[in-house]
Write a protein that holds these residues in place. Structure first.
Motif, PDB file in Angstrom:
ATOM      1  N   ASP A 110       0.803  -1.221   0.000  1.00 55.25           N
ATOM      2  CA  ASP A 110       0.000   0.000   0.000  1.00 55.25           C
ATOM      3  C   ASP A 110       0.836   1.272   0.000  1.00 55.25           C
ATOM      4  O   ASP A 110       0.303   2.372  -0.170  1.00 55.25           O
ATOM      5  CB  ASP A 110      -0.936   0.013   1.216  1.00 55.25           C
ATOM      6  N   GLN A 111       2.153   1.141   0.195  1.00 56.32           N
ATOM      7  CA  GLN A 111       3.004   2.333   0.156  1.00 56.32           C
ATOM      8  C   GLN A 111       3.233   2.820  -1.270  1.00 56.32           C
ATOM      9  O   GLN A 111       3.746   3.927  -1.474  1.00 56.32           O
ATOM     10  CB  GLN A 111       4.350   2.027   0.816  1.00 56.32           C
ATOM     11  N   TYR A 112       2.858   1.989  -2.238  1.00 63.82           N
ATOM     12  CA  TYR A 112       3.032   2.347  -3.643  1.00 63.82           C
ATOM     13  C   TYR A 112       1.676   2.429  -4.347  1.00 63.82           C
ATOM     14  O   TYR A 112       0.788   1.602  -4.090  1.00 63.82           O
ATOM     15  CB  TYR A 112       3.890   1.304  -4.369  1.00 63.82           C
ATOM     16  N   GLU A 113       1.549   3.400  -5.226  1.00 63.94           N
ATOM     17  CA  GLU A 113       0.368   3.456  -6.083  1.00 63.94           C
ATOM     18  C   GLU A 113       0.487   2.386  -7.158  1.00 63.94           C
ATOM     19  O   GLU A 113       1.573   2.121  -7.678  1.00 63.94           O
ATOM     20  CB  GLU A 113       0.240   4.837  -6.723  1.00 63.94           C
ATOM     21  N   LYS A 114      -0.625   1.774  -7.520  1.00 64.58           N
ATOM     22  CA  LYS A 114      -0.596   0.681  -8.492  1.00 64.58           C
ATOM     23  C   LYS A 114      -0.094   1.153  -9.851  1.00 64.58           C
ATOM     24  O   LYS A 114       0.678   0.469 -10.519  1.00 64.58           O
ATOM     25  CB  LYS A 114      -1.984   0.055  -8.630  1.00 64.58           C
ATOM     26  N   ILE A 115      -0.533   2.342 -10.277  1.00 64.01           N
ATOM     27  CA  ILE A 115      -0.136   2.894 -11.572  1.00 64.01           C
ATOM     28  C   ILE A 115       0.065   4.395 -11.434  1.00 64.01           C
ATOM     29  O   ILE A 115      -0.747   5.078 -10.808  1.00 64.01           O
ATOM     30  CB  ILE A 115      -1.200   2.630 -12.668  1.00 64.01           C
ATOM     31  N   THR A 116       1.134   4.901 -12.016  1.00 62.70           N
ATOM     32  CA  THR A 116       1.308   6.348 -12.155  1.00 62.70           C
ATOM     33  C   THR A 116       1.467   6.678 -13.634  1.00 62.70           C
ATOM     34  O   THR A 116       1.894   5.833 -14.430  1.00 62.70           O
ATOM     35  CB  THR A 116       2.536   6.856 -11.375  1.00 62.70           C
ATOM     36  N   TYR A 117       1.149   7.918 -14.002  1.00 66.21           N
ATOM     37  CA  TYR A 117       1.166   8.335 -15.398  1.00 66.21           C
ATOM     38  C   TYR A 117       2.300   9.317 -15.639  1.00 66.21           C
ATOM     39  O   TYR A 117       2.499  10.263 -14.873  1.00 66.21           O
ATOM     40  CB  TYR A 117      -0.175   8.954 -15.776  1.00 66.21           C
ATOM     41  N   GLU A 118       3.028   9.081 -16.711  1.00 68.58           N
ATOM     42  CA  GLU A 118       4.190   9.913 -17.050  1.00 68.58           C
ATOM     43  C   GLU A 118       4.027  10.464 -18.469  1.00 68.58           C
ATOM     44  O   GLU A 118       4.296   9.771 -19.444  1.00 68.58           O
ATOM     45  CB  GLU A 118       5.473   9.087 -16.950  1.00 68.58           C
ATOM     46  N   PRO A 119       3.595  11.710 -18.610  1.00 71.50           N
ATOM     47  CA  PRO A 119       3.488  12.306 -19.950  1.00 71.50           C
ATOM     48  C   PRO A 119       4.837  12.846 -20.418  1.00 71.50           C
ATOM     49  O   PRO A 119       5.676  13.267 -19.612  1.00 71.50           O
ATOM     50  CB  PRO A 119       2.479  13.439 -19.743  1.00 71.50           C
ATOM     51  N   ARG A 120       5.031  12.835 -21.728  1.00 67.61           N
ATOM     52  CA  ARG A 120       6.260  13.349 -22.314  1.00 67.61           C
ATOM     53  C   ARG A 120       5.941  14.049 -23.639  1.00 67.61           C
ATOM     54  O   ARG A 120       4.931  13.776 -24.264  1.00 67.61           O
ATOM     55  CB  ARG A 120       7.268  12.226 -22.609  1.00 67.61           C
ATOM     56  N   ILE A 121       6.847  14.911 -24.056  1.00 64.35           N
ATOM     57  CA  ILE A 121       6.883  15.423 -25.421  1.00 64.35           C
ATOM     58  C   ILE A 121       8.233  14.989 -25.993  1.00 64.35           C
ATOM     59  O   ILE A 121       9.261  15.103 -25.322  1.00 64.35           O
ATOM     60  CB  ILE A 121       6.743  16.952 -25.462  1.00 64.35           C
ATOM     61  N   TRP A 122       8.231  14.475 -27.197  1.00 66.54           N
ATOM     62  CA  TRP A 122       9.484  13.967 -27.758  1.00 66.54           C
ATOM     63  C   TRP A 122       9.653  14.409 -29.204  1.00 66.54           C
ATOM     64  O   TRP A 122       8.682  14.680 -29.909  1.00 66.54           O
ATOM     65  CB  TRP A 122       9.532  12.435 -27.661  1.00 66.54           C
ATOM     66  N   HIS A 123      10.905  14.505 -29.636  1.00 68.98           N
ATOM     67  CA  HIS A 123      11.202  14.739 -31.050  1.00 68.98           C
ATOM     68  C   HIS A 123      12.489  14.004 -31.390  1.00 68.98           C
ATOM     69  O   HIS A 123      13.343  13.773 -30.522  1.00 68.98           O
ATOM     70  CB  HIS A 123      11.282  16.234 -31.380  1.00 68.98           C
ATOM     71  N   GLN A 124      12.592  13.639 -32.648  1.00 68.20           N
ATOM     72  CA  GLN A 124      13.674  12.760 -33.086  1.00 68.20           C
ATOM     73  C   GLN A 124      14.172  13.146 -34.468  1.00 68.20           C
ATOM     74  O   GLN A 124      13.391  13.541 -35.332  1.00 68.20           O
ATOM     75  CB  GLN A 124      13.156  11.316 -33.112  1.00 68.20           C
ATOM     76  N   TRP A 125      15.481  13.020 -34.682  1.00 63.79           N
ATOM     77  CA  TRP A 125      16.100  13.175 -35.995  1.00 63.79           C
ATOM     78  C   TRP A 125      16.763  11.855 -36.361  1.00 63.79           C
ATOM     79  O   TRP A 125      17.511  11.287 -35.571  1.00 63.79           O
ATOM     80  CB  TRP A 125      17.158  14.278 -35.979  1.00 63.79           C
ATOM     81  N   LEU A 126      16.516  11.385 -37.565  1.00 61.79           N
ATOM     82  CA  LEU A 126      17.101  10.126 -38.030  1.00 61.79           C
ATOM     83  C   LEU A 126      17.858  10.378 -39.327  1.00 61.79           C
ATOM     84  O   LEU A 126      17.275  10.816 -40.322  1.00 61.79           O
ATOM     85  CB  LEU A 126      16.015   9.070 -38.256  1.00 61.79           C
TER      86      LEU A 126
END
Length: 270
Positions: A110-126
């Motif tokens: 119970d000391q941990y939440e079952k799920i947490t949400y992590e939003p990101r913005i990403w960009h990539q060069w290939l």
């Protein structure tokens, strides 16, 4: 003969880089995780310049009582999407959002939440190097702006930036070039750096070697299986963690342009 030499050299480079990063003594480096990552990659060509890119991962890790078990707990569900911009045959970019679901490290605690949400913005060069005959070399630069939080109850989001550089190759094994029904080998090495108010002594988030084999079924479907080894700094900057991950991917590619404009090239993976 030349191809065998190239493969040997790439393997030597990957192994030597891994050794260089493994300089801490065994007392400061610990195997902390094994796991299995399953990935679905999607690439859709909408026009000559624009496309859609997506990644969807389901990741599991070892059980609490056996670090070498590779499965036992859900680790993450990982969803990345973006607009793919094609500048020319040797350079493309992607930009878009990411949403990561992080699962509790100790199910039932119970000391941990079952799920947490992590939003990101990403960009990539290939970048693809000019034609080198039988094999293809790539340079990938990826930047991520993340709002992270631990699963501890009451933790708040922490903003960090991550900077990634990956060098990888595609080397056909049963044909001169990669087309339908081609088996290929892909070695890679990638370094991860990160910054933020919480990053003080550990700028090296990860170093990864990821090597595996792909099979191009047809122009739309590619299968890939590989092994990934990672090494990263802990928050004290003096100790390191490592992991071994097995990865299984399905890569789908579709071209929705008019038939006369389609490029007869298979999906090689990303």
């Amino acid at each position: 003969m030349k191809i065998k030499l190239v493969i040997a050299l790439l393997l030597v480079v990957a192994l030597s880089q891994a050794q260089q990063f493994n300089t801490p003594s065994s007392s400061t480096t610990a195997l902390e995780e094994t796991g299995i990552w399953n990935g679905l990659y999607l690439k859709v060509r909408l026009s000559d310049k624009i496309g859609y890119y997506g990644e969807h991962h389901y990741r599991v890790r070892n059980s609490l009582d056996n670090v070498t078990s590779f499965y036992g707990r859900t680790r993450q569900v990982y969803n990345r999407a973006g607009i793919n911009i094609f500048f020319n045959k040797n350079f493309e970019a992607v930009i878009g959002p990411t949403l990561v679901l992080n699962y509790t490290p100790e199910p039932g605690n119970d000391q941990y939440e079952k799920i947490t949400y992590e939003p990101r913005i990403w960009h990539q060069w290939l970048f693809k190097t000019p034609d080198m005959g039988r094999f293809n070399l790539y340079h990938q630069f990826r930047f991520e702006h993340r709002w992270k939080r631990n699963n501890n109850v009451g933790d708040v989001h922490d903003y960090t930036n991550r900077y990634r550089y990956k060098f990888f190759a595609y080397i056909p094994l049963n044909k001169p070039t990669i087309t339908e029904k081609t088996l290929y080998f892909s070695p890679s090495a990638e370094i991860f750096m990160h910054t933020g108010s919480s990053i003080v002594y550990n700028p090296l988030e990860d170093f990864r070697t990821y090597n595996g084999f792909g099979y191009v079924l047809n122009n739309n479907v590619t299968f890939f299986v590989g092994h990934m080894w990672t090494l990263g700094q802990k928050s004290d900057g003096a100790s390191y963690r490592s992991s071994h991950i097995l990865r299984f991917n399905i890569q789908l590619g579709f071209d929705l342009r008019k038939l006369e404009k389609k490029l007869p090239r298979p999906n090689l993976g990303y």
